[in-house]
Design a protein around this motif. Structure first.
Motif, mmCIF file in Angstrom:
data_model
loop_
_atom_site.group_PDB
_atom_site.id
_atom_site.type_symbol
_atom_site.label_atom_id
_atom_site.label_comp_id
_atom_site.label_asym_id
_atom_site.label_seq_id
_atom_site.Cartn_x
_atom_site.Cartn_y
_atom_site.Cartn_z
ATOM 1 N N TYR A 160 0.844 -1.196 0.000
ATOM 2 C CA TYR A 160 0.000 0.000 0.000
ATOM 3 C C TYR A 160 0.880 1.247 0.000
ATOM 4 C CZ TYR A 160 -3.186 3.544 1.969
ATOM 5 O OH TYR A 160 -3.918 4.677 2.199
ATOM 6 N N ASN A 162 0.328 5.449 -0.135
ATOM 7 C CA ASN A 162 -0.444 6.684 -0.227
ATOM 8 C C ASN A 162 0.529 7.851 -0.054
ATOM 9 O OD1 ASN A 162 -2.022 8.970 0.168
ATOM 10 N ND2 ASN A 162 -3.591 7.878 1.323
ATOM 11 N N TYR A 164 0.092 10.993 -0.498
ATOM 12 C CA TYR A 164 -0.569 12.293 -0.491
ATOM 13 C C TYR A 164 -0.697 12.921 0.891
ATOM 14 C CZ TYR A 164 -1.886 10.534 -5.092
ATOM 15 O OH TYR A 164 -1.861 10.010 -6.356
ATOM 16 N N ARG A 171 5.111 11.192 3.202
ATOM 17 C CA ARG A 171 4.770 11.610 1.842
ATOM 18 C C ARG A 171 5.981 11.380 0.960
ATOM 19 N NH1 ARG A 171 2.432 17.436 1.613
ATOM 20 N NH2 ARG A 171 1.857 16.684 -0.466
ATOM 21 N N ASP A 176 1.150 6.002 -6.749
ATOM 22 C CA ASP A 176 0.369 5.523 -5.611
ATOM 23 C C ASP A 176 -0.106 4.091 -5.856
ATOM 24 O OD1 ASP A 176 -1.730 5.707 -7.413
ATOM 25 O OD2 ASP A 176 -2.514 7.567 -6.611
ATOM 26 N N LEU A 178 -3.267 2.536 -4.054
ATOM 27 C CA LEU A 178 -4.338 2.741 -3.086
ATOM 28 C C LEU A 178 -5.325 1.584 -3.120
ATOM 29 C CD1 LEU A 178 -5.012 6.520 -3.881
ATOM 30 C CD2 LEU A 178 -3.483 5.570 -2.151
ATOM 31 N N ARG A 262 -5.439 8.154 -7.221
ATOM 32 C CA ARG A 262 -5.892 9.296 -6.432
ATOM 33 C C ARG A 262 -7.205 9.049 -5.688
ATOM 34 N NH1 ARG A 262 -2.858 13.824 -7.842
ATOM 35 N NH2 ARG A 262 -1.724 13.641 -9.814
ATOM 36 N N ASP A 264 -8.846 6.726 -2.765
ATOM 37 C CA ASP A 264 -8.518 5.757 -1.718
ATOM 38 C C ASP A 264 -9.805 5.350 -1.009
ATOM 39 O OD1 ASP A 264 -7.024 4.108 -0.173
ATOM 40 O OD2 ASP A 264 -5.958 5.673 0.931
ATOM 41 N N TYR A 681 -7.820 12.610 -4.058
ATOM 42 C CA TYR A 681 -6.680 13.525 -3.906
ATOM 43 C C TYR A 681 -6.469 14.223 -5.250
ATOM 44 C CZ TYR A 681 -5.678 10.989 0.383
ATOM 45 O OH TYR A 681 -5.762 10.423 1.626
#
Length: 705
Positions: A160, A162, A164, A171, A176, A178, A262, A264, A681
């Motif tokens: 996984y 993420n 963002y 970050r 990504d 997600l 983008r 999730d 996101y």
């Protein structure tokens, strides 16, 4: 003429002023672009959410059924970073749902050799079709495929990621990975009826007799790092696929219905002020951003179905109790049943029945619960009395004596007052009903596991006029060593020894002397006692027959070519004639003193019977049974004996009484709700996502009750 140049200070001043002006102009422009991108993200999330809600609700409404997704059945395990940075597995409730599609088209239209179904749109056999295609088969029946919606990683073979918001991890750069929402349609079974192991683990081959069919409820079915359990029975052909192969099979068949980037579908719980995630022993608290929830119903009084239909009228009809109780909605899950026996009050008799899952074996069972015991909870405590799931398993596998099998593990608990209040039942989760009656063939002597000897009982089989009678009035009692109960011989003995008795005939007894069977004291075909037995330590004091459930077969008594051949007898509510019978479904009113209300058989010229049944006592064995449930009277003309042959009696019995109150707490999959939050996101430099939450509901119209 000389030109004057700009000084350095003037140039720096101009540059500074220009920078300020550019800042005042460019920053709003950039902010405008950010706001525009954010607005577009919000609009995209809103449009995607509405489209998804509409699509899922429509598929639910058009499905033949929705599988139970309560507890682990609707759980998806996701792997994310823990507080210490190591991967942790977290279970998401209601993050998966299986919809059974209705049958469509004609399944017989298949190409020989290939198994391809005919596509009615093209007129050609199409090997890519997973099921027949065409009009819905009416009446609606379940089809061969299921549609599954579930949360899973976009790339299940990678971790996984993420990049963002910086909540569960730093970050970072890179693409990504997600958790997205998948839709997939698969066939649980192959065309030959075997489990489709390309997608599901085959529980028929795990060595556990309590499990069977595809393992629909594996919360790690989309996690390649969690291996499948080992099989104890080899496959019929070939080899079984490993976990990575099955995950790839799901991935090839599935479609991502949210965006691939983008978006999730998991939300960690965090403090908005400090942006610190809440952890439980290194595991973050997560929420699935799509939840498929059944409708919760609390303490709904159930409705008893008609206890007796036209032509089934009988004596004491006011005491006929229904044996089927239904709720407004069906498709139960998370069921909790309560039964308060007639006259129950917290002070008079504290124990009532509670039906729920037994945490010891995870079987739905009936408990006796006393609310006056301090510190107890009906959802977790009580005395187990009846294993409903074990009963259902015995019925499913055609095992011996399911009722006795379901009681056997808790026989030591069925004593005293709790035995007198015992109300066993089975539950039909799909139909939304409780059934309190059982077939007499489900009662018998069962020394071992029910699947060791899968021979069903046949109920009591009673012979007629095949030999002499011993000293007791109901001799011989049916047992493996004693052939049958002799109805004609017993009837003759009563006339000889009681009516004549060396003196004038006692005419007052004539209306009370019948050819009869007392189902309370006659044993089953395997020698076991009836649940109607008057001994409270052997039978059940609340037991009686279900009106209209009996089937009685005996030799034809009418002269003609069928004389002596076994036929089905018909019920009457008067003195029966040839090929007829009269039966008591419940206890009738015995002779009582009108002043005191006490039993008084002197009103019919006889002494009172003993308190407990006594086969050697004339009143107890011959006269009193005519007032008790289970009394079957036949043609009783002393000049015309019953034909030679066997009489077979089958019936259903129940332990609930009129006035018992049933209620149920349950989640109903007949009315499902979908709660969807889109977490988008829009750009990497804005850590806060755009979120839109929508809710939809769908009535599962095609669930058969």
């Amino acid at each position: 003429m000389k030109q004057r140049a700009f000084t350095l200070i003037e140039l720096l001043t101009v540059l500074a002023i220009t920078a300020v002006l550019m800042t005042l102009i460019i920053i709003p422009v950039i902010q405008t672009f950010n706001l525009l991108r954010t607005g577009q993200g919000f609009a995209d999330a809103q449009e995607k959410g509405r489209t998804l809600i509409e699509r899922i609700s429509r598929e639910m409404s058009n499905s033949a059924a929705v599988r139970d997704n309560g507890g682990v059945k609707g759980m998806i395990n996701v792997i994310v970073q823990g507080e210490n940075g190591n991967p942790e597995t977290v279970g998401l409730q209601f993050a998966k749902i299986d919809m059974i599609k209705p049958a469509e088209g004609d399944p017989s239209l298949r190409e020989v050799g290939t198994g391809a179904y005919l596509n009615p749109n093209t007129g050609h056999f199409d090997p890519t079709l997973r099921s027949p295609k065409g009009q819905v088969v009416l009446p609606v029946t379940p089809g061969t495929t299921i549609v599954r919606y579930f949360i899973g990683l976009r790339d299940p073979f990678a971790a996984y990621n993420n990049p963002y918001d910086g909540l569960l991890m730093r970050r970072v750069g890179g693409r990504d990975n997600l958790y997205v929402l998948y839709r997939v349609e698969v066939e649980p079974y192959n065309t030959d009826g075997t489990v489709n192991t390309n997608f599901f683990f085959d529980l028929n081959r795990d060595g556990n007799p309590d499990t069977f069919g595809p393992w629909f409820d594996d919360p790690d079915f989309f996690s390649p790092t969690v291996p499948l359990p080992a099989y104890t029975i080899p496959p019929p052909v070939g080899v079984d696929p490993d976990k990575a192969t099955t995950v790839n099979n799901w991935l090839r068949r599935a479609t991502i219905v949210t965006e691939v980037s983008r978006y999730d579908m998991i939300q960690p719980l965090f403090d908005k002020r400090t942006r610190l995630v809440v952890y439980d022993f290194n595991k973050p608290r997560l929420t699935a951003l799509i939840q498929f929830r059944p409708t919760s119903v609390g303490s709904e009084p159930t409705t008893g179905q008609t206890a007796v239909r036209q032509s089934e009228e009988g004596d004491n009809m006011s005491s006929f109790a229904p044996d089927v109780f239904r709720t407004k909605f069906g498709s139960w899950s998370s069921l909790l049943v309560r039964v308060w026996p007639t006259g129950w009050s917290p002070s008079a008799q504290s124990t009532y029945m509670v039906g729920r899952v037994n945490p010891v074996n995870n079987h739905f069972s009936i408990f006796g619960f006393d609310p006056n015991i301090a510190g107890t909870n009906e959802a977790t405590d009580g005395v187990p009395l009846f294993d409903v799931d074990l009963y259902n398993e015995s019925v499913r596998t055609n095992a011996t004596y399911p009722f006795t099998t379901a009681i056997a593990p808790y026989a030591a608990n069925l004593t005293g007052g709790i035995r007198d209040l015992f109300v066993p039942m089975t539950v039909d989760n799909s139909g939304g009903k409780m059934i309190t009656s059982f077939a007499i063939s489900e009662v018998g002597v069962n020394a071992g596991r029910p699947d060791i000897n899968p021979t069903r009982g046949t109920g009591p089989a009673l012979g007629v006029n095949a030999g002499a009678v011993g000293g007791n009035w109901d001799d011989p009692v049916y047992s493996p060593s004693n052939a049958a109960y002799e109805i004609n011989t017993s009837f003759n003995k009563i006339w000889r020894e009681q009516l004549i008795a060396g003196g004038p005939i006692n005419f007052s007894l004539l209306p009370n002397i019948h050819r009869f069977i007392d189902l309370r004291v006659h044993r089953m075909s395997d020698g076991s006692d009836s649940p109607l037995n008057p001994d409270p330590s052997v039978g059940f004091s609340r037991s009686h027959l279900v009106p209209g459930s009996e089937e009685i077969f005996g030799p034809d008594q009418n002269p003609g070519p069928n004389f002596g051949i076994q036929v089905r007898y018909s019920r009457v509510t008067r003195n029966p004639g040839p090929n007829q019978y009269r039966i008591n479904y419940t206890d009738l009113a015995e002779p009582r003193d009108p002043g005191t209300g006490a039993i008084d058989y002197s009103l019919i010229g006889l002494p009172n019977p003993p308190a407990l049944y006594n086969s050697a006592n004339f009143v107890s064995a011959i006269i009193q049974p005519r007032y008790k449930a289970g009394y079957v009277q036949f043609q009783s003309d002393p000049n015309v004996p019953l034909s030679q042959g066997n009489i077979v009696v089958r019936y259903r019995f129940q332990l609930n009484r009129v006035g018992d109150v049933f209620s149920a707490d349950y989640d109903s999959r007949q009315l499902m709700s979908v709660l969807l939050t889109i977490r988008n996101y829009p750009q990497t430099n804005v850590p806060n996502p755009q979120q839109i939450t929508l809710e939809g509901s769908a009535t599962i119209r095609n669930v058969l009750r």
